[in-house]
Design an enzyme around this catalytic site. Structure first.
Site, PDB file in Angstrom:
ATOM      1  N   THR A 179    -108.514  64.592  70.477  1.00  0.00           N
ATOM      2  CA  THR A 179    -107.686  64.994  71.611  1.00  0.00           C
ATOM      3  C   THR A 179    -106.302  65.370  71.082  1.00  0.00           C
ATOM      4  O   THR A 179    -105.754  64.696  70.206  1.00  0.00           O
ATOM      5  CB  THR A 179    -107.640  63.936  72.733  1.00  0.00           C
ATOM      6  OG1 THR A 179    -106.823  64.436  73.789  1.00  0.00           O
ATOM      7  CG2 THR A 179    -107.094  62.595  72.270  1.00  0.00           C
ATOM      8  N   GLU A 180    -105.790  66.505  71.587  1.00  0.00           N
ATOM      9  CA  GLU A 180    -104.597  67.125  71.006  1.00  0.00           C
ATOM     10  C   GLU A 180    -103.382  66.202  71.007  1.00  0.00           C
ATOM     11  O   GLU A 180    -102.482  66.344  70.184  1.00  0.00           O
ATOM     12  CB  GLU A 180    -104.257  68.408  71.768  1.00  0.00           C
ATOM     13  CG  GLU A 180    -103.836  68.119  73.221  1.00  0.00           C
ATOM     14  CD  GLU A 180    -103.570  69.379  74.029  1.00  0.00           C
ATOM     15  OE1 GLU A 180    -104.003  70.454  73.607  1.00  0.00           O
ATOM     16  OE2 GLU A 180    -102.922  69.273  75.085  1.00  0.00           O
ATOM     17  N   ASN A 181    -103.359  65.244  71.960  1.00  0.00           N
ATOM     18  CA  ASN A 181    -102.198  64.368  72.033  1.00  0.00           C
ATOM     19  C   ASN A 181    -102.246  63.246  71.009  1.00  0.00           C
ATOM     20  O   ASN A 181    -101.465  62.296  71.098  1.00  0.00           O
ATOM     21  CB  ASN A 181    -102.010  63.835  73.463  1.00  0.00           C
ATOM     22  CG  ASN A 181    -103.267  63.235  74.037  1.00  0.00           C
ATOM     23  OD1 ASN A 181    -104.347  63.779  73.905  1.00  0.00           O
ATOM     24  ND2 ASN A 181    -103.125  62.095  74.669  1.00  0.00           N
TER      25      ASN A 181
END
Lengths: 228, 210
Positions: B48-50
């Site tokens: 997940t990009e975060n």
């Protein structure tokens, strides 16, 4: 040297946060950590709002959620320009209204370029070529170069006058550890500002954090605010 | 002829096409449905990009932790072997070609693999790109999950995108209710049509299909 400002109760917490951002001047560029609400240094943002500085440029991934934290800072009229990757969300009404009324400028930056531009600032890199955004409207007007057959655009660093970051635990040397996905932009922003102010829920004695797990070394941290 | 595919059937088809051991990013919106069909026992690792690898399912009840969210800002859980990292590292994983597959939604995909999924170009729209451009050019394979036809009946698989681009020549496959379209140098190949014949789809999209 890292200054540690400790609050003993909620009233004191606000006063301590106020002291930590008391020198932010009008026109400053402020890097504010967080991805949505995770990692958003709400107490420091509230203190910045009370400080009343104007014409700020704020860098954050988003442009505020609901009516608190960054959204409240925007609503106060303190911010001239937002630099972010994803302003439009289901609960970004404060920003949406300001933007549609022409009361705030917006620079949209692809999320990875946003992070890397701050990383570059913190690492003393003058500019870098990124493949992200090539051939899109966000690359218009930027220098393009083909390297080993791949197209790249030139991206410049984003440096802050101040960074406001939320971490989990600090030691008195300013070393930081974060918690889960609340880490997000914190470690990068901490490196990219002249003055980095960090809020944590707990501070421990120097030597109590395992040096192997420190994420942000204290060299990047100027002020630690402990909010219980 | 088989019926048109449902969203769940499309998501299951994407999950089946994700190789064992792959590192995968699922875009926000419809692509998150793919997670419901992924057998994580197979060693597929979600990014997940975060700032997380080894993302698990949506959190429920006491598992909800505001510090543990996905790119859509939905609370999730950790899986064994998960790791956390900051945003610059997270996007270095994309740009550096370390992710095997990403699944994104789209407004339009062109026959050469151009992707438009971030901005309608409408004058009153507030532009918001997030990580879409980084994912589009970064993952080794970019799968798009979308309806083949918009609400107005227009094909979203097009000769050339009319919406502002997210990435150039980056999409490898488009999963739709009418089947899987593979973007190849020799043109667009429909794996198997659902709910219409190849000829009907050529007619409705106005594109040569194989």
């Amino acid at each position: 040297m890292t200054d540690v400002l400790e609050a003993t109760d909620a009233t004191d917490a606000a006063a301590v946060a106020d002291a930590a951002v008391a020198d932010v001047p009008d026109g400053a560029t402020v890097l504010i950590g967080g991805f949505g609400a995770a990692g958003q240094p709400v107490e420091l943002i509230d203190a910045l709002r009370r400080r009343g500085a104007r014409d700020l440029t704020v860098v954050n991934n988003n442009a505020g959620n609901g009516d608190t934290g960054l959204a409240a800072l925007l609503a106060s009229g303190a911010v001239r320009k937002m630099v972010c990757s994803f302003p439009r969300q289901s609960d970004s009404w404060v920003f949406d209204d300001l933007y549609r009324a022409g009361k705030i400028e917006l620079e949209v930056v692809p999320q990875g370029n946003l992070a890397e531009r701050m990383r570059a600032a913190g690492a003393g890199i003058g500019a870098f070529f990124s493949p992200t955004g090539v051939g899109t409207p966000l690359a218009e007007g930027k220098e393009e170069r083909t390297i080993d057959g791949r197209r790249y655009v030139l991206e410049l660093p984003i440096r802050g006058d101040y960074a406001l970051v939320k971490a989990h635990v600090a030691d008195r040397t300013g070393n930081l550890v974060y918690r889960k996905t609340a880490r997000n932009f914190g470690p990068v922003m901490a490196t990219a500002a002249t003055t980095t102010v960090v809020q944590v829920s707990r501070v421990v004695a120097t030597g109590e954090l395992d040096p192997e797990v420190v994420v942000t070394p204290g060299i990047y941290v100027d002020r630690v605010v402990v909010t219980p | 002829m088989s019926d048109r595919l449902t969203k769940d059937q499309i998501a299951a088809m994407i999950a089946d096409d994700i190789p064992t051991g792959a590192f995968v990013n699922l875009g926000i919106g419809q692509p998150t449905l793919v997670a419901d069909h992924l057998d994580l026992e197979r060693g597929v690792v979600l990014h997940t990009e975060n700032g997380m690898l080894g993302m698990g399912r949506a959190a429920v009840g006491d598992e909800v932790d505001p510090d543990l969210i996905n790119a859509g800002k939905i609370p999730v859980v950790e899986t064994p072997g998960a790791s956390y990292f900051h945003h610059a590292d997270s996007f270095a994983m994309m740009r550096g070609g370390h992710l095997d597959v990403c699944v994104l939604g789209a407004f339009q995909v062109a026959v050469n693999g151009d992707l438009a999924n971030w901005h309608t170009g409408a004058p009153d729209a507030i532009p918001a790109v997030g990580g879409a451009m980084d994912l589009a050019i970064g993952a080794k394979d970019v799968f798009v999950m979308m309806t083949l036809f918009g609400k107005d009946g227009a094909s979203k698989l097009v000769r050339e995108c009319t919406y502002p681009l997210t990435g150039v020549a980056c999409v490898s496959r488009v999963y739709t209710e009418h089947g899987v379209f593979e973007i190849t140098p020799a043109g667009v190949r429909l794996r198997e049509p659902y709910g219409a014949t190849l000829e009907e789809l050529e007619d409705r999209t106005g594109l040569p299909l194989r």
